[in-house]
Enzyme design. Structure first.
Site, mmCIF file in Angstrom:
data_model
loop_
_atom_site.group_PDB
_atom_site.id
_atom_site.type_symbol
_atom_site.label_atom_id
_atom_site.label_comp_id
_atom_site.label_asym_id
_atom_site.label_seq_id
_atom_site.Cartn_x
_atom_site.Cartn_y
_atom_site.Cartn_z
ATOM 1 N N HIS A 1 -7.620 -8.100 0.682
ATOM 2 C CA HIS A 1 -6.916 -7.089 1.351
ATOM 3 C C HIS A 1 -7.009 -6.799 2.623
ATOM 4 O O HIS A 1 -7.990 -6.089 3.009
ATOM 5 C CB HIS A 1 -7.182 -5.901 0.338
ATOM 6 N N GLU B 1 -5.524 -5.582 4.668
ATOM 7 C CA GLU B 1 -5.178 -3.965 5.089
ATOM 8 C C GLU B 1 -6.375 -2.985 5.132
ATOM 9 O O GLU B 1 -6.495 -2.035 5.519
ATOM 10 C CB GLU B 1 -3.949 -3.518 4.637
ATOM 11 N N CYS C 1 -2.392 -9.511 -2.594
ATOM 12 C CA CYS C 1 -2.553 -9.335 -3.877
ATOM 13 C C CYS C 1 -1.499 -9.077 -4.531
ATOM 14 O O CYS C 1 -0.695 -9.962 -5.089
ATOM 15 C CB CYS C 1 -3.444 -7.855 -3.806
#
Ligand SMILES: Nc1ncnc2c1ncn2[C@@H]1O[C@H](COP(=O)(O)OP(=O)(O)O)[C@@H](O)[C@H]1O
Ligand SMILES: [Mg+2]
Lengths: 728, 226, 80, 80
Positions: B194, B196, B84
């Protein structure tokens, strides 16, 4: 300035002015008058609400900090506390929605990290006029973008909220923001200054002319035509500044470097300094010539009342000052000693070595006259009927489509997709996937989770201030029960009109009584909140709108149900003491009717039922749980179908029997507290105490025996499309 | 194997990225002011708003001391993953081709999307299979990938387009549905989704874990063959 | 001296902000407006204006996607 | 005709972007830069330039927090 003429300009009555002269033993100078006018404003002094608020129960086994600190805090186990508070930014948002809403979020975040908690979640509660009004669309659109801008940028998840559209908010929108933070119990800090000789340090942004007079002008006067003239006081938010300030403050607390910490909010330095001094029963000397300014030509009084955002005030021991400055340096946070703690009990303002103000702290904080309300129930209803939006002869199917398409009921995806709901990796249930936001306490989910909900229904409170307020508490508690959470504490924001008007005073009094009784019945203490009065535009007073935010705890996030149907063949039942009535319902509104009064509520039965549902959910065997609220049972069933992408076949005859009346529309669209739709394996669902079996999950349509059959795809399109359509 | 996760003053997802890395290997935060990466085996430039993302997303962050170290690390072949805002930073720094522009909606969008693995033969995707769909959230305002036509041809030809949004799920107007790209050497990758935030079914999905697992496998192999 | 830097999206690159403005204007009764482009304005006081283009190349603009133009004026002007 | 609208934060209004740029420049070796303000540039082709100020008031600028300035030029110019 000639202060005698000025005090009225600044919103002080002659009697209040005399009181100030008494306490000073002389006429105040301009700066002192400006400071008093803000400290004695409704916004800071709660002069029309304080006596009433004392009626709210604030004690409870889990309470760690109650009203009086920047935020309330409850124990959530494992040495952790949850700190939370809701606050309004209504008038700033009506003037400039993007910055007004953004700085509203910035302000409530500071209240939470001011007590040493790391913010982990934001919720928002919004009220606007109907979406066919361009002004309402503008305020709605930019408020949402403002909230997203601040929360997304600073990296705190916005996990929930609510939005409603009613004519009464056309002139005066409501923007309430709630923040939940987590802290180790032994890391909490209070705002009481202590230790004469200790330096007073201002951290964060430079001080500019932002919101000069904001507290008294923006927050304590009815919005009139001359809004434009108030505009120069607009505050600009800088989430990047606040992010550094937040990390910096939390690191300082981890190092135990601070004696006291306080955010700067309404009335800026004046309020923060006197609050800190008052709580610590000390005095403070402040030298305004040391305050870092954004514009060099500012008057001392401007410096004292500026509402520039992203600033914090702290007290530190002299030997820790260097360390503090180093930590601030690392986080690129400006930090300046602007004064010191004294034992004088006075707030002394210096400009270099010249004294420009000298006021007793108690006079500023405690001596503002408190007013008794003069409540009087209005002889006849005070709100006009809303416009008719549905044909009198609409059948059940048409009615359901109309209700699902009403912006207040329709999906808020347009809103929550503009919010980062997952940063922090705690979000186990995102918006619309369950009735309450669920935030795991530890990354592995192993230490349980918090559940948070924020609710209120101004139109129902307008119909019946007492019962409407009771229902706000019940709905929050039901949302929590639907995810298996036990309520630990409650915060609230009382958004009302002008309390000096007897019928508004009556609404306010009855609503607070309703909050009190509901909190007592459920055993949920009030640990904080905020009051926003004088919410009246040209169109008259807003609906009385008490907003309730509730925080609860649940043992196992793996077992949390969803709000949608998940599996063909699951049995569907209704649980809870649900007694639907069209009074105050969404359908009532669509029909252009405003009821006078709501059915009475037996709180004990609700307390019991909430406990039973919570217990059932905690077994992990219930797969779906969704509360019945705006739009009634048919809407709740449709929502569970839409969310799960599955149909359902149900028959409401058993319900109508239990209710002892046969009105089909009331069973379908009637509203009232306490009902929840649950689904799961048949043996599980039918074993639930008092469950009314309605049918089962399956197919591609929602079929309600003898009433309607609609394709889930069509329901979905209506539900998801309504708000975007308003912007097309 | 040790990950280093950069931390800028305005980073938001760095702790999430650290947690995700730690599910697969050791990991530590690297302060933006540090000139030294402390000998980590792979670098993650996380999401957030590095320097407030004022001016342009990532424009100021790219000049931080740590980013100079990351540039050297990348040139020497070290694996660098930009997520990002990290993707934006790597583009601004010229470590990746192209640029990220405001979403065509002009709004922030937070949504679970499916991304398709276009090239499974990279240090970041070797644990995936080509064509595999990964469910990973996006959350950004400035995620519209753009590069000049000739660059796009090079990217496609060179297998540098690593991830694409599934048909109909492009959330930001990215050219050719591009969700993630790598440099020619394939040791630097950026993506808008994302990963994560997709390492645990409890919080939505575990599909993003494959990217971290891939990096661990890649580094372990380097160590083994060294 | 005051430097004004005008930054705009390169031709050929989609400019959704410009499009949004162009769509919104007729609704407000403003007809006959076309080719709306929305970019950035950066004003700065500089000792050495000669260095401004360099600042643009390195930081203020992204030359890949943006054009810029530098105007130098003697004194600041920031009134309407 | 081409109208250029220069929009900048009002004097005294906080300008986080300008601050960020001002902080960043010295690190890149650009000294002696002050008063950085970051605003917006809007370029449009208009039949009737006289109406542009009205467009600014109603849509292009936010008069609450922004000043604007309108420059009319004969023809478009969008080169570096
Ligand atoms: N409706 C309410 N119920 C309970 N406590 C309240 C309410 N409104 C305000 N309070 C408490 O009064 C104190 C002052 O409120 P406020 O001025 O909003 O705090 P701050 O100045 O920190 O924003 C806070 O501790 C708040 O929790
Ligand atoms: Mg406070």
């Amino acid at each position: 300035m000639s202060t005698l003429a000025a005090h009225r300009e600044l919103g002080l009555t002659d009697a209040e002015y005399e009181g100030i002269v008494d306490r000073l033993g002389r006429e105040p100078n301009g700066l002192e008058l400006a400071v008093f006018s803000l400290m004695w404003s409704e916004h800071c002094a709660y002069k029309h609400s304080k006596k009433l608020l004392r009626r709210l129960p604030t004690e409870g086994p889990h309470v760690v900090m109650g009203p009086g600190e920047n935020a309330g805090a409850v124990d959530v186990g494992d040495g952790l506390v949850a700190a939370f508070k809701v606050e309004s930014h209504n008038h700033p948002s009506a003037v400039e929605p993007f910055q007004g809403a953004a700085t509203g979020v910035g302000g409530i975040l500071r209240d939470v990290f001011a007590i040493g908690a790391r913010p982990i979640a934001i919720l928002d509660s919004l009220r606007f006029g109907e979406l066919d009004s361009p002004r309402s669309r503008y305020l709605f659109d930019w408020s949402v973008q403002g909230i997203g801008h601040y929360g997304n940028s600073i990296g705190v998840a916005t996990v929930g909220g609510e939005v409603a559209f009613e004519p009464s908010y056309e002139q005066n929108c409501l923007v309430n923001a709630m923040c939940v933070g987590l802290a180790r119990r032994d890391r909490l800090i209070r705002s009481a200054a202590s230790g004469p000789g200790n330096p007073l340090v201002l951290m964060g942004a430079r001080t500019g002319r932002d919101g000069i007079g904001g507290a008294s002008v923006l927050a304590s006067a009815e919005l009139g035509e001359e809004d434009a003239s108030k505009r120069p006081t607009v505050q600009i938010g800088d989430p990047f500044e606040e992010k550094r300030l937040l990390e910096c403050c939390l690191e300082l607390l981890d190092r135990d470097s601070l004696v006291a910490l306080q955010d700067l909010g309404a009335a800026g330095l004046s309020s923060s300094a006197s609050e800190m001094a008052s709580k610590g029963e000390v005095g403070l000397d402040i030298d305004v010539s040391t305050v870092p300014l954004r514009e060099d030509d500012m008057e001392p009084f401007e410096i004292m009342i500026s509402e520039s955002q992203e600033r914090m005030l702290c007290v530190v021991e002299p030997e820790r000052l260097q360390e503090l400055l180093e930590v601030c340096e690392r986080w690129e946070v400006r930090a300046t000693q602007i004064g010191e703690v004294t034992d004088s009990g006075r707030l002394r303002i210096l400009d270099g070595d010249e004294s420009v103000g000298d006021m007793p702290v108690t006079a500023l904080v405690d001596d503002c006259p408190l007013y008794d309300l003069e409540p009087e129930e209005p002889a006849q209803p005070i709100y006009p009927d809303p416009p008719v939006r549905i044909a009198a002869d609409a059948d059940a199917a048409e009615t359901l489509m109309a209700v699902l398409g009403a912006p207040t009921v329709a999906s808020k995806r347009f809103v929550f997709e503009q919010y980062d709901s997952m940063v922090g990796s705690r979000t186990v249930r995102r918006p619309q996937s369950a009735d309450a936001a669920v935030l795991q306490l530890a990354p592995d989910g192993g230490h349980g989770a918090l559940a948070v909900s924020i609710d209120g229904n101004g139109r129902r409170v307008a119909c019946d201030p007492y019962t409407g307020a009771v229902e706000a508490v019940l709905e929050c508690a039901l949302n929590l029960a639907c995810v298996g959470a036990e309520p630990l504490g409650l915060t609230n924001c009382l958004n009302f009109g002008n309390p000096e008007k007897p019928h508004i005073a009556w609404q306010l009094t009855r609503a607070v009584e309703g909050l009190r009784d509901a909190c007592l019945a459920l055993g949920v203490p009030v640990v904080g909140g905020n009051v926003s009065l004088y919410n009246e535009g040209g169109g008259g007073p807003i609906y009385p709108t008490p907003i309730v935010g509730m925080v609860g705890r649940l043992p196992d996030p793996e077992r949390v149900p969803v709000s949608g149907f998940t599996q063909e063949g699951h049995a569907i039942a209704l649980v809870g003491p649900f007694a639907p009535s069209l009074a105050g319902s969404e359908l009532d509104k669509l029909r252009g009717h405003m009821s006078d009064g709501l059915p009475e509520v037996t709180l004990e039965r609700h307390a019991e039922a909430l406990g039973a549902l919570r217990a059932a959910v905690r077994t992990g065997e219930l797969v779906t749980a969704h509360d019945v609220s705006e739009g009634g049972l048919a809407t709740a069933l449709a929502e569970s179908c839409i969310e799960g992408g599955l149909g359902a076949r149900v028959d409401l005859a058993p319900l109508r029997e239990t209710l002892g009346h046969s009105d089909r529309l009331t069973a379908l669209f009637g509203e009232g507290p306490g009902g929840a739709v649950v689904a799961g394996p048949r043996e599980v669902v039918s074993a639930l105490p008092g469950a009314i079996l309605m049918g089962e999950v399956g197919g591609t349509s929602l079929l309600i025996e003898g009433d309607l059959e609609l394709e889930v795809a069509a329901l979905d399109e209506r539900f998801e499309g309504a708000i975007p359509a308003a912007f097309a | 194997m040790r990950f280093g996760v950069l931390r800028f003053p305005g980073s938001c997802d760095e702790v999430d990225a650290l947690g995700a890395c730690r599910r697969y290997a050791d990991a530590e935060l690297i302060w933006h002011g540090d000139l030294d990466l402390g000998g980590v085996d792979a670098v993650v430039v996380p999401g957030g708003f590095s320097y407030g993302d004022y001016l342009r997303a990532g424009a100021i962050a790219r000049f931080s001391p740590a980013m100079e170290a990351v540039a050297d690390f990348a040139v020497s072949g070290g694996p660098v993953l930009g997520i990002c805002n990290g993707f934006q930073v790597l583009c601004e720094a010229g470590l990746l081709p192209g640029a990220l522009l405001p979403n065509t909606s002009l709004r922030f969008v937070c949504r679970q999307v499916d991304v398709e693995v276009v090239n499974a033969d990279t240090p970041f995707t070797r644990a995936c299979t080509e064509g595999q769909a990964l469910s990973i959230p996006v959350k950004h305002t400035t995620g519209r990938y753009w590069a000049p036509p000739e660059t796009l041809e090079e990217l496609e030809a060179g297998g540098q387009v690593i991830l694409r949004y599934a048909p109909g799920q492009n959330p930001n107007g990215s050219v050719r549905d591009i969700a993630g790209v790598a440099n020619a050497q394939k040791n630097v990758m950026g993506l808008m989704p994302h990963p994560e935030h997709a390492v645990d079914p409890l919080t939505g999905s575990a599909d993003g874990g494959t990217l971290f697992a891939s990096l661990v496998a890649h580094v372990d192999e380097l160590v083994a063959t060294a | 001296m005051t430097a004004r830097v005008l930054i705009r999206p390169k031709q050929g690159i989609l400019d959704p902000q410009g499009q949004a403005v162009e769509r919104a204007l007729p609704a407000l009764g403003f007809e006959g407006v076309t080719n709306v482009r929305v970019g950035r304005l950066i004003e700065l006081e500089v000792d050495d204006p000669a260095r401004v283009p360099e600042m643009c190349e390195r930081l203020l603009a992204n030359p890949l996607v943006e054009d810029y133009e530098v105007l130098i004026t003697e004194t600041a002007d920031s009134s309407t």
